[in-house]
Design a protein around this motif. Structure first.
Motif, PDB file in Angstrom:
ATOM      1  N   ALA A  74       0.830  -1.200   0.000  1.00 16.79           N
ATOM      2  CA  ALA A  74       0.000   0.000   0.000  1.00 16.79           C
ATOM      3  C   ALA A  74       0.868   1.254   0.000  1.00 16.79           C
ATOM      4  O   ALA A  74       0.573   2.231  -0.708  1.00 16.79           O
ATOM      5  CB  ALA A  74      -0.931  -0.008   1.207  1.00 16.79           C
ATOM      6  N   GLY A  75       1.949   1.233   0.788  1.00 16.02           N
ATOM      7  CA  GLY A  75       2.845   2.379   0.842  1.00 16.02           C
ATOM      8  C   GLY A  75       3.533   2.632  -0.483  1.00 16.02           C
ATOM      9  O   GLY A  75       3.633   3.780  -0.948  1.00 16.02           O
ATOM     10  N   LEU A  76       3.997   1.566  -1.121  1.00 16.34           N
ATOM     11  CA  LEU A  76       4.663   1.706  -2.415  1.00 16.34           C
ATOM     12  C   LEU A  76       3.692   2.200  -3.477  1.00 16.34           C
ATOM     13  O   LEU A  76       4.033   3.045  -4.307  1.00 16.34           O
ATOM     14  CB  LEU A  76       5.270   0.367  -2.839  1.00 16.34           C
ATOM     15  N   GLY A  97       1.659   8.753  -6.862  1.00 18.53           N
ATOM     16  CA  GLY A  97       1.712  10.203  -6.831  1.00 18.53           C
ATOM     17  C   GLY A  97       2.488  10.813  -7.977  1.00 18.53           C
ATOM     18  O   GLY A  97       2.506  12.035  -8.139  1.00 18.53           O
ATOM     19  N   ASP A  98       3.146   9.968  -8.780  1.00 20.95           N
ATOM     20  CA  ASP A  98       3.906  10.459  -9.926  1.00 20.95           C
ATOM     21  C   ASP A  98       3.081  10.267 -11.193  1.00 20.95           C
ATOM     22  O   ASP A  98       2.678   9.137 -11.503  1.00 20.95           O
ATOM     23  CB  ASP A  98       5.235   9.703 -10.048  1.00 20.95           C
ATOM     24  N   PRO A  99       2.821  11.331 -11.947  1.00 25.03           N
ATOM     25  CA  PRO A  99       1.966  11.199 -13.136  1.00 25.03           C
ATOM     26  C   PRO A  99       2.574  10.351 -14.243  1.00 25.03           C
ATOM     27  O   PRO A  99       1.854   9.914 -15.148  1.00 25.03           O
ATOM     28  CB  PRO A  99       1.789  12.658 -13.604  1.00 25.03           C
ATOM     29  N   GLU A 140      11.265  10.026  -3.051  1.00 28.57           N
ATOM     30  CA  GLU A 140      11.695  10.645  -4.307  1.00 28.57           C
ATOM     31  C   GLU A 140      12.800   9.830  -4.987  1.00 28.57           C
ATOM     32  O   GLU A 140      12.860   9.748  -6.221  1.00 28.57           O
ATOM     33  CB  GLU A 140      12.168  12.086  -4.074  1.00 28.57           C
ATOM     34  N   ASP A 141      13.662   9.194  -4.176  1.00 30.77           N
ATOM     35  CA  ASP A 141      14.722   8.358  -4.745  1.00 30.77           C
ATOM     36  C   ASP A 141      14.142   7.078  -5.332  1.00 30.77           C
ATOM     37  O   ASP A 141      14.638   6.574  -6.352  1.00 30.77           O
ATOM     38  CB  ASP A 141      15.763   8.020  -3.677  1.00 30.77           C
ATOM     39  N   LEU A 142      13.106   6.552  -4.684  1.00 32.49           N
ATOM     40  CA  LEU A 142      12.452   5.358  -5.200  1.00 32.49           C
ATOM     41  C   LEU A 142      11.824   5.628  -6.562  1.00 32.49           C
ATOM     42  O   LEU A 142      11.969   4.838  -7.510  1.00 32.49           O
ATOM     43  CB  LEU A 142      11.394   4.876  -4.215  1.00 32.49           C
ATOM     44  N   VAL A 143      11.140   6.767  -6.690  1.00 33.05           N
ATOM     45  CA  VAL A 143      10.519   7.128  -7.965  1.00 33.05           C
ATOM     46  C   VAL A 143      11.581   7.290  -9.049  1.00 33.05           C
ATOM     47  O   VAL A 143      11.430   6.801 -10.178  1.00 33.05           O
ATOM     48  CB  VAL A 143       9.705   8.430  -7.813  1.00 33.05           C
TER      49      VAL A 143
END
Length: 236
Positions: free
Chosen positions: A36-38, A44-46, A130-133
């Motif tokens: 769920a967190g991931l 949240g990133d388009p 942000e690093d994960l994205v």
């Protein structure tokens, strides 16, 4: 004939480019809260879309076959089929999906095994959102991605033979009391403070105190490094 039709080709207006296709991501982890967190972070990133989730390696392979994602975030420790074996099987199938192995701790052997099995990235679960994205985007473009701590581990693995790592880890663990060693092993297994408290029959505050002692006695800065020390010593 209109003036527009008579215009030179060099003056023609180029067709508007459509939006870049979104990166399709699948999440394979046995912890529903982690999934769920991931999903929330990536959603949240388009430029990213989560196309599905699975709770173990078997279901993860089925998910990849069905959805053909660009990237899979793959946990290592899962029931039925772990992430390392699932990653290897994806490589054997010739799947174009790229795998980022996501775990709570990193040992040299685990990192090297994941990379040998075809993983394109290896990140810790405490990686900032942000690093994960950015990691997902980079791996989707075909670039390898290792967290800074993993890169440091690989450099250290080349510089220090396994026997030396084991000896150093055992020497540090010898500084612990029996109870502290039990807590260290539980941390290496990925248990939270509350889970350790239940398993070892102690209060959460006592667990936190023991973890603080581990930081000092093992000369580490976080739980991942505790886990690494325990793994290097061969206790898990």
């Amino acid at each position: 004939m209109s003036s527009a039709e008579n215009a030179p080709a060099s003056q023609a207006v180029p067709a508007a480019a459509g939006p870049a296709p979104r990166v399709r991501v699948a999440i394979v982890d046995d912890d529903a809260l982690v999934r769920a967190g991931l999903r929330m972070i990536l959603g949240g990133d388009p430029g990213i879309v989560v196309v599905g989730e699975a709770g173990d390696g078997h279901d993860g392979l089925d998910l990849v076959d069905r959805e053909r994602p660009d990237v899979v975030l793959m946990d290592i420790r899962m029931p039925r089929l772990d992430g390392l074996v699932a990653t290897r099987r994806l490589g054997e199938r010739g799947a174009s999906t790229r795998v980022i192995v996501l775990t709570t701790f990193d040992t040299d052997e685990m990192v090297l095994t994941a990379l040998r099995h075809g993983a394109a990235g290896f990140l810790l679960k405490d990686t900032p959102p942000e690093d994960l994205v950015q990691a997902v985007r980079r791996v989707a473009r075909g670039e390898p991605m290792l967290s800074p701590s993993v890169t440091a581990q690989l450099i250290a693995a080349v510089a220090q033979p396994p026997d030396a790592r084991e000896g150093s880890a055992r020497e540090r663990l010898a500084r612990l009391t029996d109870r502290e060693r039990e807590v260290a092993v539980a941390v290496a297994r990925g248990l939270s403070n509350a889970e350790i408290a239940r398993e070892l029959y102690m209060g959460v505050a006592t667990v936190k105190t023991h973890v603080g002692h581990l930081f000092a006695k093992l000369e580490v800065a976080n739980r991942v490094q505790i886990a690494r020390c325990v793994h290097d010593a061969g206790l898990v």
